[in-house]
Design a protein around this motif. Sequence first.
Motif, short mmCIF file in Angstrom:
data_model
loop_
_atom_site.label_atom_id
_atom_site.label_comp_id
_atom_site.label_asym_id
_atom_site.label_seq_id
_atom_site.Cartn_x
_atom_site.Cartn_y
_atom_site.Cartn_z
N ARG A 1 0.82 -1.21 0.00
CA ARG A 1 0.00 0.00 0.00
C ARG A 1 0.86 1.26 0.00
NH1 ARG A 1 -2.47 1.44 5.62
NH2 ARG A 1 -0.22 1.79 5.86
N ASP A 2 1.83 1.29 0.87
CA ASP A 2 2.67 2.49 0.98
C ASP A 2 3.52 2.70 -0.26
OD1 ASP A 2 1.56 2.75 3.48
OD2 ASP A 2 3.31 1.96 4.55
N TYR A 3 4.02 1.60 -0.82
CA TYR A 3 4.86 1.71 -2.01
C TYR A 3 4.06 2.25 -3.19
CZ TYR A 3 7.28 0.06 -6.21
OH TYR A 3 7.86 -0.02 -7.45
N LEU A 4 2.85 1.70 -3.40
CA LEU A 4 2.04 2.14 -4.53
C LEU A 4 1.54 3.58 -4.33
CD1 LEU A 4 -0.16 -0.99 -5.38
CD2 LEU A 4 1.91 -0.18 -6.53
N SER A 5 1.29 3.96 -3.10
CA SER A 5 0.76 5.30 -2.84
C SER A 5 1.82 6.39 -2.96
CB SER A 5 0.14 5.34 -1.44
OG SER A 5 -0.92 4.41 -1.33
N ASN A 6 3.07 6.03 -2.68
CA ASN A 6 4.12 7.04 -2.62
C ASN A 6 5.11 6.97 -3.78
OD1 ASN A 6 3.08 7.92 -0.12
ND2 ASN A 6 4.21 6.31 0.95
N ARG A 7 4.86 6.10 -4.76
CA ARG A 7 5.82 5.92 -5.84
C ARG A 7 5.96 7.19 -6.67
NH1 ARG A 7 4.41 1.42 -10.11
NH2 ARG A 7 4.67 0.04 -8.33
N ALA A 8 7.20 7.63 -6.86
CA ALA A 8 7.48 8.82 -7.68
C ALA A 8 7.74 8.39 -9.12
CB ALA A 8 8.68 9.56 -7.13
N VAL B 1 13.06 9.80 -13.75
CA VAL B 1 13.39 10.55 -14.96
C VAL B 1 13.78 9.62 -16.10
CG1 VAL B 1 14.93 12.31 -15.93
CG2 VAL B 1 14.12 12.53 -13.57
N THR B 2 14.47 8.53 -15.78
CA THR B 2 14.91 7.56 -16.78
C THR B 2 14.65 6.15 -16.25
OG1 THR B 2 17.15 7.36 -15.88
CG2 THR B 2 16.76 9.13 -17.53
N PHE B 3 14.77 5.16 -17.14
CA PHE B 3 14.62 3.78 -16.70
C PHE B 3 15.79 3.38 -15.79
CE2 PHE B 3 11.63 3.65 -20.22
CZ PHE B 3 10.62 2.86 -19.70
N GLU B 4 16.96 3.95 -16.03
CA GLU B 4 18.10 3.69 -15.15
C GLU B 4 17.81 4.21 -13.75
OE1 GLU B 4 18.30 4.95 -18.19
OE2 GLU B 4 19.33 3.32 -19.24
N ALA B 5 17.20 5.39 -13.67
CA ALA B 5 16.83 5.94 -12.37
C ALA B 5 15.75 5.09 -11.71
CB ALA B 5 16.36 7.38 -12.52
N ALA B 6 14.85 4.55 -12.52
CA ALA B 6 13.82 3.67 -11.98
C ALA B 6 14.45 2.42 -11.37
CB ALA B 6 12.83 3.29 -13.07
N ALA B 7 15.44 1.86 -12.06
CA ALA B 7 16.13 0.69 -11.53
C ALA B 7 16.85 1.03 -10.23
CB ALA B 7 17.13 0.15 -12.56
N ASP B 8 17.46 2.21 -10.18
CA ASP B 8 18.14 2.65 -8.95
C ASP B 8 17.14 2.74 -7.79
OD1 ASP B 8 20.54 2.87 -10.30
OD2 ASP B 8 20.32 5.03 -10.67
N SER B 9 15.97 3.30 -8.08
CA SER B 9 14.95 3.45 -7.05
C SER B 9 14.45 2.10 -6.56
CB SER B 9 13.78 4.29 -7.58
OG SER B 9 12.75 4.41 -6.63
N LEU B 10 14.20 1.18 -7.48
CA LEU B 10 13.74 -0.15 -7.10
C LEU B 10 14.77 -0.86 -6.24
CD1 LEU B 10 12.21 -1.30 -10.51
CD2 LEU B 10 10.94 -0.83 -8.40
N ALA C 1 12.62 -2.74 -13.85
CA ALA C 1 12.17 -1.38 -14.18
C ALA C 1 11.46 -1.36 -15.53
CB ALA C 1 13.37 -0.43 -14.19
N ASP C 2 11.99 -2.11 -16.48
CA ASP C 2 11.37 -2.15 -17.81
C ASP C 2 10.00 -2.81 -17.76
OD1 ASP C 2 11.68 -1.77 -20.78
OD2 ASP C 2 11.44 -3.95 -20.75
N ALA C 3 9.82 -3.76 -16.82
CA ALA C 3 8.53 -4.44 -16.70
C ALA C 3 7.50 -3.58 -15.98
CB ALA C 3 8.72 -5.76 -15.95
N ILE C 4 7.95 -2.79 -15.02
CA ILE C 4 7.02 -2.03 -14.19
C ILE C 4 6.63 -0.70 -14.83
CG2 ILE C 4 6.83 -0.76 -11.99
CD1 ILE C 4 8.46 -2.98 -10.71
N TYR C 5 7.57 -0.05 -15.50
CA TYR C 5 7.35 1.30 -16.01
C TYR C 5 7.24 1.31 -17.53
CZ TYR C 5 8.77 2.91 -11.37
OH TYR C 5 8.85 3.13 -10.02
N ARG C 6 6.65 2.37 -18.05
CA ARG C 6 6.64 2.64 -19.49
C ARG C 6 6.71 4.14 -19.72
NH1 ARG C 6 1.40 3.89 -21.86
NH2 ARG C 6 -0.26 3.87 -20.30
N GLU C 7 7.09 4.51 -20.92
CA GLU C 7 7.16 5.93 -21.26
C GLU C 7 5.81 6.39 -21.79
OE1 GLU C 7 9.86 9.08 -23.88
OE2 GLU C 7 10.46 6.98 -23.70
N LYS C 8 5.29 7.47 -21.24
CA LYS C 8 4.01 8.02 -21.66
C LYS C 8 4.10 9.54 -21.66
CE LYS C 8 -0.93 8.07 -20.45
NZ LYS C 8 -1.96 7.61 -19.46
N ASP C 9 3.87 10.12 -22.82
CA ASP C 9 3.91 11.58 -22.97
C ASP C 9 5.23 12.16 -22.46
OD1 ASP C 9 1.28 11.52 -23.95
OD2 ASP C 9 0.44 11.68 -21.92
#
Length: 292
Positions: free
Chosen positions: A149-156, A159-168, A188-196
């Motif tokens: 719950r906390d992870y999904l509610s507070n996820r930022a 900026v990049t997929f590399e940064a997403a991997a760092d955060s995970l 990170a590639d499985a969880i995130y996607r690029e949109k707009d």
Amino acid sequence: MTDYTSRFLSAPDGLQLHARDYPPAPGGETRLPVICLPGLSRNARDFHQFALLVSNGASRPRRVIALDYRGRGLSAWDENTANYNVATECQDVIAACTALGISRALFIGTSRGGLILHIMAAVQPDLIAAAVLNDIGPEIEAEGLKDIRDYLSNRASPVTFEAAADSLARIHGPTFPALTRADWLEMADAIYREKDGRIVADHDPRLADQLQAIDFNKPLPTLWPQFDLLAQRPLLVIRGEYSRLFSMETVERMKAHGPHVETLTAEGQGHAPLLHHDSLFPRIKAFLDRQS
């Protein structure tokens, strides 16, 4: 040439669903397919490496279907968020199987996917020939659910997929010491996607609403009667060594509920284990190979 075909299907209420369909290597056409069901906010991409290993395996390859639930991946978002529930998603899975011509299959259920299998065992048991439950059972721990719950509610938004991997890696690394940098990048590639032009989590953010509504002062509901039905067929129950959602006590109780329950610990992993990891996949593949 791609490794899979995207299939777009209709849910019982007409909402568009998506699935990845990985054809088997020669010789696997007559074997039972494997259907992969992801976690609460996850999607079919979670199973890409696993699906490639199973569908292209040198021994006993099988067709693999990986589903996007409504509101995740390439499936449409639901205007009525009340439909983001296990019962509706179970009916979606059954409808997808019907549309794909599948009357019986081996199932892999990670977290939310395993809960769906408990419901399916009650409403359409003949569809399940055998199942793998990945870090989930009929009883879950409140502290682990609060973490989600906390992870999904507070996820930022990274900026990049590399940064997403760092955060995970920063958030989940303590409970996943077995993972490498390559694993975090794949996640990170499985969880995130690029949109707009932005990197965003690939699901309807309103999924977190149902977790916010849980009253943790009350005991969480359990699914032991449904598990007794599920345990009538071969089961492999996997628990992440550092999982806070799925306790070892629950695993032991599950073993006592049926003669067909095998168990496996995913060493160096938490919730939920990566199934294609070298320490896990051979045992999972052996379980699948023992089925029709």
